[in-house]
Design a protein around this motif. Structure first.
Motif, PDB file in Angstrom:
ATOM      1  N   VAL A  11      27.469  76.943  17.564  1.00 38.06           N
ATOM      2  CA  VAL A  11      27.955  77.059  16.287  1.00 38.06           C
ATOM      3  C   VAL A  11      28.958  78.320  16.278  1.00 38.06           C
ATOM      4  CG1 VAL A  11      27.912  77.621  13.674  1.00 38.06           C
ATOM      5  CG2 VAL A  11      26.160  75.990  15.127  1.00 38.06           C
ATOM      6  N   ILE A  12      30.184  78.120  16.239  1.00 40.21           N
ATOM      7  CA  ILE A  12      31.178  79.303  16.274  1.00 40.21           C
ATOM      8  C   ILE A  12      31.986  79.526  14.802  1.00 40.21           C
ATOM      9  CG2 ILE A  12      33.230  80.352  17.481  1.00 40.21           C
ATOM     10  CD1 ILE A  12      32.286  78.841  20.034  1.00 40.21           C
ATOM     11  N   THR A  13      31.535  80.534  14.237  1.00 40.53           N
ATOM     12  CA  THR A  13      32.106  80.881  12.972  1.00 40.53           C
ATOM     13  C   THR A  13      33.582  81.703  13.372  1.00 40.53           C
ATOM     14  OG1 THR A  13      30.907  83.003  12.709  1.00 40.53           O
ATOM     15  CG2 THR A  13      29.836  81.011  11.993  1.00 40.53           C
ATOM     16  N   GLY A  14      34.386  81.409  12.147  1.00 37.89           N
ATOM     17  CA  GLY A  14      35.552  82.234  12.430  1.00 37.89           C
ATOM     18  C   GLY A  14      36.319  81.340  13.543  1.00 37.89           C
ATOM     19  N   ALA A  15      36.242  80.157  13.834  1.00 42.46           N
ATOM     20  CA  ALA A  15      36.766  79.623  15.036  1.00 42.46           C
ATOM     21  C   ALA A  15      38.233  79.152  15.065  1.00 42.46           C
ATOM     22  CB  ALA A  15      35.983  78.466  15.438  1.00 42.46           C
ATOM     23  N   ALA A  16      38.820  79.267  13.704  1.00 38.49           N
ATOM     24  CA  ALA A  16      40.385  78.780  13.483  1.00 38.49           C
ATOM     25  C   ALA A  16      41.278  79.676  14.155  1.00 38.49           C
ATOM     26  CB  ALA A  16      40.719  78.395  11.950  1.00 38.49           C
ATOM     27  N   GLN A  17      41.084  81.321  14.408  1.00 40.41           N
ATOM     28  CA  GLN A  17      42.098  82.000  14.906  1.00 40.41           C
ATOM     29  C   GLN A  17      41.422  83.163  15.680  1.00 40.41           C
ATOM     30  OE1 GLN A  17      44.894  82.706  11.537  1.00 40.41           O
ATOM     31  NE2 GLN A  17      43.560  81.736  10.446  1.00 40.41           N
ATOM     32  N   GLY A  18      42.044  83.595  16.207  1.00 37.62           N
ATOM     33  CA  GLY A  18      41.783  84.994  16.787  1.00 37.62           C
ATOM     34  C   GLY A  18      40.699  85.006  18.034  1.00 37.62           C
ATOM     35  N   ILE A  19      39.835  85.903  17.821  1.00 38.96           N
ATOM     36  CA  ILE A  19      38.634  85.986  18.643  1.00 38.96           C
ATOM     37  C   ILE A  19      37.804  84.736  18.758  1.00 38.96           C
ATOM     38  CG2 ILE A  19      36.412  87.199  19.456  1.00 38.96           C
ATOM     39  CD1 ILE A  19      38.113  89.574  18.546  1.00 38.96           C
ATOM     40  N   GLY A  20      37.463  84.244  17.611  1.00 33.80           N
ATOM     41  CA  GLY A  20      36.727  83.185  17.376  1.00 33.80           C
ATOM     42  C   GLY A  20      37.295  81.807  17.986  1.00 33.80           C
ATOM     43  N   ARG A  21      38.344  81.746  17.923  1.00 28.38           N
ATOM     44  CA  ARG A  21      39.341  80.580  18.489  1.00 28.38           C
ATOM     45  C   ARG A  21      39.324  80.507  20.030  1.00 28.38           C
ATOM     46  NH1 ARG A  21      43.540  77.270  16.604  1.00 28.38           N
ATOM     47  NH2 ARG A  21      44.218  75.816  18.113  1.00 28.38           N
ATOM     48  N   ARG A  22      39.378  81.752  20.389  1.00 28.91           N
ATOM     49  CA  ARG A  22      39.493  82.002  22.067  1.00 28.91           C
ATOM     50  C   ARG A  22      37.897  81.758  22.698  1.00 28.91           C
ATOM     51  NH1 ARG A  22      40.533  80.332  26.379  1.00 28.91           N
ATOM     52  NH2 ARG A  22      40.656  81.949  27.927  1.00 28.91           N
ATOM     53  N   ARG A  39      36.856  79.223   7.120  1.00 29.60           N
ATOM     54  CA  ARG A  39      37.291  78.850   5.872  1.00 29.60           C
ATOM     55  C   ARG A  39      38.839  78.128   6.025  1.00 29.60           C
ATOM     56  NH1 ARG A  39      36.106  84.249   2.737  1.00 29.60           N
ATOM     57  NH2 ARG A  39      38.476  83.790   2.382  1.00 29.60           N
ATOM     58  N   SER A  40      39.501  78.587   7.031  1.00 26.36           N
ATOM     59  CA  SER A  40      40.911  77.907   7.479  1.00 26.36           C
ATOM     60  C   SER A  40      41.081  76.705   7.449  1.00 26.36           C
ATOM     61  CB  SER A  40      41.581  78.697   8.098  1.00 26.36           C
ATOM     62  OG  SER A  40      42.749  78.454   8.584  1.00 26.36           O
ATOM     63  N   GLU A  41      41.923  75.890   6.953  1.00 30.07           N
ATOM     64  CA  GLU A  41      42.167  74.274   7.479  1.00 30.07           C
ATOM     65  C   GLU A  41      42.593  74.338   9.075  1.00 30.07           C
ATOM     66  OE1 GLU A  41      41.386  71.546   5.840  1.00 30.07           O
ATOM     67  OE2 GLU A  41      40.359  72.906   4.191  1.00 30.07           O
ATOM     68  N   LEU A  42      42.881  75.581   9.445  1.00 29.83           N
ATOM     69  CA  LEU A  42      43.345  75.429  10.945  1.00 29.83           C
ATOM     70  C   LEU A  42      42.320  75.034  11.954  1.00 29.83           C
ATOM     71  CD1 LEU A  42      45.467  78.627  11.101  1.00 29.83           C
ATOM     72  CD2 LEU A  42      46.344  76.247  10.929  1.00 29.83           C
ATOM     73  N   VAL A  43      40.912  75.035  11.313  1.00 31.92           N
ATOM     74  CA  VAL A  43      39.799  74.679  12.317  1.00 31.92           C
ATOM     75  C   VAL A  43      40.171  73.253  12.817  1.00 31.92           C
ATOM     76  CG1 VAL A  43      38.337  74.174  10.478  1.00 31.92           C
ATOM     77  CG2 VAL A  43      37.281  75.189  12.589  1.00 31.92           C
ATOM     78  N   LEU A  46      41.973  72.946  15.745  1.00 30.85           N
ATOM     79  CA  LEU A  46      41.150  73.235  16.988  1.00 30.85           C
ATOM     80  C   LEU A  46      40.422  72.212  17.303  1.00 30.85           C
ATOM     81  CD1 LEU A  46      40.281  75.648  18.944  1.00 30.85           C
ATOM     82  CD2 LEU A  46      38.603  75.831  17.155  1.00 30.85           C
ATOM     83  N   VAL A  47      39.709  71.585  16.623  1.00 30.60           N
ATOM     84  CA  VAL A  47      38.918  70.578  16.925  1.00 30.60           C
ATOM     85  C   VAL A  47      39.495  69.339  17.502  1.00 30.60           C
ATOM     86  CG1 VAL A  47      37.204  68.822  15.814  1.00 30.60           C
ATOM     87  CG2 VAL A  47      37.097  71.104  14.965  1.00 30.60           C
ATOM     88  N   ASP A  48      40.661  69.047  16.871  1.00 31.71           N
ATOM     89  CA  ASP A  48      41.229  67.865  17.665  1.00 31.71           C
ATOM     90  C   ASP A  48      41.834  68.580  18.792  1.00 31.71           C
ATOM     91  OD1 ASP A  48      41.098  66.546  15.352  1.00 31.71           O
ATOM     92  OD2 ASP A  48      43.142  67.069  14.525  1.00 31.71           O
ATOM     93  N   GLN A  49      42.507  69.548  19.037  1.00 32.63           N
ATOM     94  CA  GLN A  49      42.656  70.084  20.419  1.00 32.63           C
ATOM     95  C   GLN A  49      41.813  70.040  21.312  1.00 32.63           C
ATOM     96  OE1 GLN A  49      44.429  74.367  20.380  1.00 32.63           O
ATOM     97  NE2 GLN A  49      43.968  74.392  22.335  1.00 32.63           N
TER      98      GLN A  49
END
Length: 53
Positions: A11-22, A39-43, A46-49
């Protein structure tokens, strides 16, 4: 060839951007399954990608 995170789930929190995404990208690249949280819809992008949907 086994990857470092084969048969592991994270489980990775803050996964939509920045360090969490990487971290999420690297975890999946090394064989892990991911539950991405943000919290961001960008997540959703990421899941699709990463093919984790």
């Amino acid at each position: 060839m086994n990857k470092r995170f084969d048969n592991k789930v994270a489980v990775i929190t803050g996964a939509a951007q920045g360090i969490g995404r990487r971290v999420a990208e690297r975890f999946v690249a090394e064989g892990g399954r991911l539950l991405a949280v943000d919290r961001s819809e960008l997540v959703h992008e990421l899941v699709d990608q990463l093919g984790q949907g």
